[in-house]
Design a protein around this motif. Sequence first.
Motif, PDB file in Angstrom:
ATOM      1  N   TRP A 111       0.888  -1.056   0.197  1.00 33.16           N
ATOM      2  CA  TRP A 111       0.047   0.055  -0.036  1.00 33.16           C
ATOM      3  C   TRP A 111       0.823   1.058  -0.120  1.00 33.16           C
ATOM      4  O   TRP A 111       1.611   1.541   1.072  1.00 33.16           O
ATOM      5  N   LEU A 112       1.014   1.950  -1.197  1.00 30.77           N
ATOM      6  CA  LEU A 112       1.754   3.184  -1.277  1.00 30.77           C
ATOM      7  C   LEU A 112       0.686   4.155  -0.721  1.00 30.77           C
ATOM      8  O   LEU A 112      -0.108   4.636  -1.413  1.00 30.77           O
ATOM      9  N   ALA A 113       0.907   4.803   0.454  1.00 29.22           N
ATOM     10  CA  ALA A 113      -0.164   5.772   0.872  1.00 29.22           C
ATOM     11  C   ALA A 113       0.301   7.055   1.121  1.00 29.22           C
ATOM     12  O   ALA A 113       1.368   7.380   1.163  1.00 29.22           O
ATOM     13  N   ALA A 114      -0.848   7.919   0.719  1.00 31.32           N
ATOM     14  CA  ALA A 114      -0.557   9.499   0.866  1.00 31.32           C
ATOM     15  C   ALA A 114      -2.031  10.044   1.161  1.00 31.32           C
ATOM     16  O   ALA A 114      -3.038   9.087   1.586  1.00 31.32           O
ATOM     17  N   ASP A 115      -2.050  11.137   1.590  1.00 27.81           N
ATOM     18  CA  ASP A 115      -3.434  11.630   2.183  1.00 27.81           C
ATOM     19  C   ASP A 115      -4.421  11.724   1.139  1.00 27.81           C
ATOM     20  O   ASP A 115      -5.546  11.071   1.773  1.00 27.81           O
ATOM     21  N   ASP A 116      -4.404  11.794  -0.199  1.00 29.72           N
ATOM     22  CA  ASP A 116      -5.420  11.887  -1.060  1.00 29.72           C
ATOM     23  C   ASP A 116      -5.362  10.831  -2.201  1.00 29.72           C
ATOM     24  O   ASP A 116      -6.350  10.956  -2.945  1.00 29.72           O
ATOM     25  N   VAL A 117      -4.401  10.069  -2.289  1.00 31.87           N
ATOM     26  CA  VAL A 117      -4.133   9.430  -3.424  1.00 31.87           C
ATOM     27  C   VAL A 117      -3.312   8.010  -2.979  1.00 31.87           C
ATOM     28  O   VAL A 117      -2.363   8.182  -2.189  1.00 31.87           O
ATOM     29  N   SER A 118      -3.557   7.008  -3.334  1.00 27.70           N
ATOM     30  CA  SER A 118      -2.782   5.875  -3.000  1.00 27.70           C
ATOM     31  C   SER A 118      -2.774   4.818  -4.091  1.00 27.70           C
ATOM     32  O   SER A 118      -3.632   4.815  -5.085  1.00 27.70           O
TER      33      SER A 118
END
Length: 419
Positions: A111-118
Amino acid sequence: MNRKLSLIEGTMYAGGRTPVNVVSAVKIKGNIELQCLQEALGKVQARHPLLRVNVIEDDSNIPHFITQEPLGKVEVRIATRYTDKDWQKEAARECLKPFDAQHELLIRVVWLAADDVSELIFVCHHCICDGRSVLNIIDETLRLLAEPLLDIGSYTSFGSVQEFIPEKMRNSKLNQFKTALVSVIAKLALSLVAFKKEIKRNRPYLLYWKLDIEQSARILAKCKAEEVSVNAAISVAFESAFKSTGSSKFHDKMYCAVDMRKFIPQVAANMIFAYPSMIDLSLKKCKSNDFWSQARFIKEDLQEKINKMDVSGVLMYSESLMPSLAKMTKYARAEKGVHDFTLSNMGRVDIEERYGNMEVDAVYPHATIFPFGNPSTLFTTSFKGQIDFIFTSDEVFLAYDEAVLLKNEAMRLLIESAG
């Protein structure tokens, strides 16, 4: 479950020490919670028997799928997402990371996680599934993230590929003699090439690109007008590129992966399955140099060979080769192949653009870096009107710079031919 791997599954297992993974990724706009993701993956795992197995070899070194006890959870590795290209680095990394098939489940997720998009990157061992299987897993996971109480059902996996072979064919004395003869001939042939040394594949690479909406639309429309498949057009573009660039690897031959599900009614489209068939294609016998005439030739040749396929016979004879699996795997590692590349075209993928509050922004082609034969493989998909490509190979077989030249020439031919 306790069943012997089929020949194709055993080939992809590759002795259990080498990574032969199918890696697929989706880009999602919207919030994802780790607990919800793990719960969704748990339900997907409960649906598919092959997501609950390890691979154990018997006393004859024949690998078997054995249900894991106690059953573990699907591993989710979380990494921070910084750019739109991070998934490519992670996908390449996961292609090269082996599974511990005796102890680990044959699926994991990044899971490449960021605040608004993954990005969610799904990784499965190729011995349990193909690219379509992974897309099924992605779709089910996203549907469960959107509707946690959704019932996705379950099914019982087959016990042996013998179930796909008609009883009359299995019990035929003549067929039993033929399969025994095939087994003997295979053992003899493999003994004669036992001296060949493994080719070291230590410089693999992954090349990704995408056509824009306008270019994709023109190509799709032109293929429809010319009554040819996109698959055929892509095949001609790359075979022509190999020839026109003067590639040192040009053999005027490619392989096209064909989904075997359509020939085996016991296997539904949404079941996990790993039994593609490879059909060889060439432009040698095509008398025209016109791009679309060549595409029609490839389309007709492919369809004719599919129509002639004897799937029951293929399965029957392949099973007789299982005792030679270890030697076949060793030979495959030492073989260069006599083709230019393999095409795996998924076409328009069956992934929705929205799942609840989540928007699927991109579905990337699956990727595999093969450890045997010629590893040069082109993977393609179409999503939201755009055609995506991933090309994988190894510097030992095809230099990265040469692959870039081939890609550029193939895209020029494809786009210009579409008008």
